[in-house]
Motif scaffolding. Sequence first.
Motif, PDB file in Angstrom:
ATOM      1  N   ALA A 169      14.883  -4.496 -16.979  1.00 31.23           N
ATOM      2  CA  ALA A 169      13.907  -5.127 -16.100  1.00 31.23           C
ATOM      3  C   ALA A 169      14.019  -4.576 -14.683  1.00 31.23           C
ATOM      4  O   ALA A 169      15.087  -4.141 -14.248  1.00 31.23           O
ATOM      5  CB  ALA A 169      14.115  -6.642 -16.089  1.00 31.23           C
ATOM      6  N   SER A 171      12.922  -5.595 -10.619  1.00 28.79           N
ATOM      7  CA  SER A 171      12.382  -6.548  -9.657  1.00 28.79           C
ATOM      8  C   SER A 171      12.592  -5.978  -8.268  1.00 28.79           C
ATOM      9  O   SER A 171      13.134  -4.884  -8.096  1.00 28.79           O
ATOM     10  CB  SER A 171      13.063  -7.917  -9.801  1.00 28.79           C
ATOM     11  N   ASN A 186      10.266  -3.630 -20.785  1.00 27.16           N
ATOM     12  CA  ASN A 186      10.818  -4.810 -20.133  1.00 27.16           C
ATOM     13  C   ASN A 186       9.886  -5.150 -18.983  1.00 27.16           C
ATOM     14  O   ASN A 186       8.812  -4.551 -18.848  1.00 27.16           O
ATOM     15  CB  ASN A 186      12.258  -4.577 -19.676  1.00 27.16           C
ATOM     16  N   SER A 187      10.253  -6.073 -18.155  1.00 27.54           N
ATOM     17  CA  SER A 187       9.356  -6.525 -17.091  1.00 27.54           C
ATOM     18  C   SER A 187       9.522  -5.697 -15.829  1.00 27.54           C
ATOM     19  O   SER A 187      10.618  -5.249 -15.499  1.00 27.54           O
ATOM     20  CB  SER A 187       9.621  -7.999 -16.778  1.00 27.54           C
ATOM     21  N   SER A 189       8.418  -6.532 -11.932  1.00 31.76           N
ATOM     22  CA  SER A 189       7.828  -7.561 -11.091  1.00 31.76           C
ATOM     23  C   SER A 189       8.113  -7.262  -9.622  1.00 31.76           C
ATOM     24  O   SER A 189       9.199  -6.813  -9.270  1.00 31.76           O
ATOM     25  CB  SER A 189       8.374  -8.949 -11.451  1.00 31.76           C
ATOM     26  N   GLY A 206       7.195  -5.368 -22.944  1.00 29.20           N
ATOM     27  CA  GLY A 206       6.920  -5.084 -21.541  1.00 29.20           C
ATOM     28  C   GLY A 206       5.971  -6.074 -20.900  1.00 29.20           C
ATOM     29  O   GLY A 206       5.107  -6.663 -21.569  1.00 29.20           O
ATOM     30  N   SER A 207       6.124  -6.257 -19.604  1.00 22.67           N
ATOM     31  CA  SER A 207       5.201  -7.082 -18.827  1.00 22.67           C
ATOM     32  C   SER A 207       5.198  -6.598 -17.388  1.00 22.67           C
ATOM     33  O   SER A 207       6.190  -6.056 -16.902  1.00 22.67           O
ATOM     34  CB  SER A 207       5.584  -8.562 -18.894  1.00 22.67           C
ATOM     35  N   THR A 209       4.113  -7.720 -13.387  1.00 24.51           N
ATOM     36  CA  THR A 209       3.662  -8.629 -12.338  1.00 24.51           C
ATOM     37  C   THR A 209       3.875  -7.877 -11.033  1.00 24.51           C
ATOM     38  O   THR A 209       4.928  -7.972 -10.406  1.00 24.51           O
ATOM     39  CB  THR A 209       4.453  -9.948 -12.344  1.00 24.51           C
TER      40      THR A 209
END
Length: 230
Positions: A169, A171, A186-187, A189, A206-207, A209
């Motif tokens: 992920a 971030s 994975n994400s 953001s 996956g995502s 934002t």
Amino acid sequence: IHIEQDKSLNARANISINNSLDNKGTINNSATILVNAQTQNDGDILGDEGSLTLTENFSNYGNITQHTLGNAKTLTNTQNITVLDTLNNAGNINNDGSFTLKGNNNTGTFSGAGSLTTDGTITNNATITQNNLYITGGSLTSQADKLTINNGIVNDANLNLQGGELSSAISGSGNTNLLDNTTINNSISGNTLNLNNYTATLGNQGSLTLAGISAAQEGTLNTQNNKTIF
């Protein structure tokens, strides 16, 4: 070399250690220390201009801050290491503590359950497995599948992905920049995603934002199974 607790050695000329290092105090190093023995450090090795070269297995249970660090075999760290400029890692760094890299490239592996912080223009050519990866300044360039970060990557600067599959992920407030086609599993953001004329494929895990997205000419974002991406 034997240095007792609360004692110090000022290294202003080059030192070669061929037997053992018993350091429970402080070494202030402004020269080059060459360690040719399998040994350990229990104290502090400090110096903004110093160079520490390890040719055998070495364990750090103290604090090391050096301009240049060379590692030929296995360096085990349970406390704190900061490399201010150049890391010559031809072996493995088993990091269960905190490791900060402020410049240059990484050609050897990182393993362990520690935290790696990068703050410089750094290219990674080996696998990095850590609990945490913090990109606080400059840029980190790597193939996506060379990064296995259990708690995710906090990117507040620039992460350049040279293709592959991203399983960690991301971030933070930085930029994730594609330098080749990449699968995201994975994400991501908070970051801005810059496709740079490449294709990002969003896998089933996956995502996104995002703070923003830039296609930059012919960049493409693909999704699987009609996934909602925002």
